[in-house]
Write an enzyme that holds these catalytic residues in place. Structure first.
Site, PDB file in Angstrom:
ATOM      1  N   ARG A 124       0.854  -1.142   0.251  1.00 54.22           N
ATOM      2  CA  ARG A 124       0.067   0.230  -0.018  1.00 54.22           C
ATOM      3  C   ARG A 124       1.077   1.209   0.070  1.00 54.22           C
ATOM      4  NH1 ARG A 124      -5.497  -1.728   2.227  1.00 54.22           N
ATOM      5  NH2 ARG A 124      -6.035   0.342   2.574  1.00 54.22           N
TER       6      ARG A 124
ATOM      7  N   TYR B 209       0.492   4.290  -2.459  1.00 56.06           N
ATOM      8  CA  TYR B 209      -0.614   5.154  -2.334  1.00 56.06           C
ATOM      9  C   TYR B 209      -0.187   6.030  -1.231  1.00 56.06           C
ATOM     10  CZ  TYR B 209      -5.246   7.203  -1.732  1.00 56.06           C
ATOM     11  OH  TYR B 209      -6.578   7.933  -1.741  1.00 56.06           O
TER      12      TYR B 209
ATOM     13  N   LYS C 237       0.732  10.150  -1.171  1.00 57.82           N
ATOM     14  CA  LYS C 237      -0.233  11.212  -0.642  1.00 57.82           C
ATOM     15  C   LYS C 237       0.720  12.052   0.335  1.00 57.82           C
ATOM     16  CE  LYS C 237      -4.071  10.558  -3.040  1.00 57.82           C
ATOM     17  NZ  LYS C 237      -4.716  11.572  -3.770  1.00 57.82           N
TER      18      LYS C 237
ATOM     19  N   THR D 104     -12.261  -1.805  10.997  1.00 56.99           N
ATOM     20  CA  THR D 104     -13.273  -0.788  11.075  1.00 56.99           C
ATOM     21  C   THR D 104     -12.939   0.294  10.000  1.00 56.99           C
ATOM     22  OG1 THR D 104     -12.335   0.573  12.792  1.00 56.99           O
ATOM     23  CG2 THR D 104     -13.890  -1.161  13.373  1.00 56.99           C
ATOM     24  N   ARG D 105     -14.142   0.895   9.460  1.00 60.66           N
ATOM     25  CA  ARG D 105     -14.224   2.162   8.698  1.00 60.66           C
ATOM     26  C   ARG D 105     -15.278   2.890   9.082  1.00 60.66           C
ATOM     27  NH1 ARG D 105     -10.100  -0.259   7.758  1.00 60.66           N
ATOM     28  NH2 ARG D 105      -9.175  -0.698   5.785  1.00 60.66           N
TER      29      ARG D 105
ATOM     30  N   PRO E 269      -5.278  -1.672   6.944  1.00 62.01           N
ATOM     31  CA  PRO E 269      -5.596  -0.962   8.319  1.00 62.01           C
ATOM     32  C   PRO E 269      -6.465  -1.505   9.442  1.00 62.01           C
ATOM     33  CG  PRO E 269      -5.314   0.718   6.625  1.00 62.01           C
ATOM     34  CD  PRO E 269      -5.498  -0.320   5.986  1.00 62.01           C
TER      35      PRO E 269
ATOM     36  N   ARG F 211     -10.324   2.623  11.714  1.00 66.70           N
ATOM     37  CA  ARG F 211     -10.055   4.075  10.974  1.00 66.70           C
ATOM     38  C   ARG F 211     -11.428   4.997  11.427  1.00 66.70           C
ATOM     39  NH1 ARG F 211      -9.367   3.878   4.978  1.00 66.70           N
ATOM     40  NH2 ARG F 211      -7.256   3.417   5.231  1.00 66.70           N
TER      41      ARG F 211
END
Ligand code: NAD
Ligand code: UDP
Length: 312
Positions: A145, A148, A152, A213-214, A275, A278
């Site tokens: 990952r 990305y 950023k 979680t998101r 992750p 989040r």
């Protein structure tokens, strides 16, 4: 009086196209740049006859030349779905680095306000929860990952350097998982994946045990926050997202219920460096933008499912 002109890179994508719609409806002139790597002409077809909307097919990793005045440059061009950036890691790194450099160069040349679409991914697999803008993150730069996350993080650093050295008026928005109509049916991100699978009666693919979680933000709320941030001269990063946090298993069950799907849940391996949790801390956005999301998950999903039903 001359209409203000906004350049939106990545304007034919999911967020970019909603942003173009909103800017046009607010009386701006919009120049949309996109190379259609993940965006589509369909997303902007409703604007094609509007005299204030111009589309230029362009890869932002190469020099950007625009004639005339530009008041704002909004840089959204990037691969954004983990499936896409795992497939195109080099393009992802180039959009975040060369693309951001070119977009900042345009803003410098035109003395325009610049806004960078950054991401909650700059926090990586966070050790601080919920994530505040002051947290520096926990990123594996050499993991899959990393293309990305680091693109950023570089983009944020470059934006701040242009602000400090060239005195560009900049904004950095850290966007948390946003969803809604116009996400590609098979984009690979969790909301479109689960809706597509539910509507097709396919197995719902939960990665890992679905305990990660998101926090999901509906597109209209995000666009409202973006416009408020643009109007407010805040140069440091600002989180935008919906703080209501769900496990991925909860999302899968909710979507099965909402679509009356016959699908069963299947568990697949958890992707590398996924992750675990989040959730945005939106205290700063609440304070300085007087903004907070209004659309709850059930309402946003209802609208998104309706769009998927029409487009599947
Ligand atoms: P998307 O894939 O729908 O949109 C990205 C757009 O950028 C596409 O139209 C694509 O064709 C275009 N693009 C990519 N590389 C380009 C290049 N080199 N030149 C020109 N155009 C290029 O994804 P999205 O969800 O709309 O994401 C838009 C932006 O918001 C991205 O910068 C992404 O990192 C950021 N973001 C999105 C989310 C989210 O939850 N949707 C979360 C965090 C950050
Ligand atoms: N996910 C999942 N099944 C899918 C797609 C995603 O369980 O079919 C999980 C993924 O592992 C992650 C979460 O859903 O934990 C959100 O993934 P997404 O690709 O939407 O974006 P991310 O938030 O990871 O950038």
């Amino acid at each position: 009086m001359r209409k203000k002109t906004v350049v939106v890179t990545g304007g034919a994508g999911f967020i970019g196209s909603h942003l173009c719609d909103r800017l046009i409806s607010k009386g701006f002139k919009v120049i949309c740049l996109d190379n259609f790597i993940t965006g589509t002409p369909d997303n902007i077809s409703q604007l094609s006859k509007n005299k204030d909307f111009i589309f230029i097919r362009h890869n932002v990793t190469t020099f950007i030349k625009i004639k005339g005045n530009v008041d704002y440059v909004l840089h959204f061009a990037s691969l954004a779905s983990p499936r896409d950036y795992l497939q195109y890691p080099i393009q992802t790194l180039k959009s975040g680095s060369l693309g951001t450099h070119n977009a900042l160069g345009l803003a410098k040349e035109k003395k325009a306000v610049f806004l960078l679409a950054s991401t909650s991914e700059i926090y990586g697999d966070p050790l601080v929860h919920p994530q505040t803008e002051t947290y520096w993150g926990h990123v594996n730069c050499v993991g899959v990952r990393g293309c990305y996350d680091e693109s950023k993080r570089f983009a944020e650093a470059l934006t701040m350097a242009y602000h400090r050295i060239h005195k560009i008026d900049t904004r950095i928005v850290r966007i948390f998982n946003t969803y809604g109509p116009r996400m590609r049916l098979q984009d690979g991100r969790v909301v479109p994946n689960f809706i597509y699978q539910s509507l097709k009666g396919l197995p719902i693919t939960v990665y890992g045990r679905g305990e990660q979680t998101r926090s999901f933000c509906y597109i209209d709320d995000l666009v409202e926050g973006l416009l408020r941030l643009l109007a407010r001269g805040v140069n440091s990063p600002v989180n935008l997202g919906n703080p209501r946090e769900f496990t991925i298993l909860q999302l899968a069950k909710l979507l099965i219920e909402m679509t009356s799907a016959k699908s069963r849940i299947v568990f697949k391996p958890l992707p590398e460096d996924d992750p675990k949790q989040r959730q945005p801390d939106i205290g700063l956005a609440k304070k300085i933008l007087k903004w907070q999301p209004k659309v709850c998950l059930a309402e946003g999903l209802t609208k998104t499912i309706a769009w998927f039903r029409e487009n599947i």
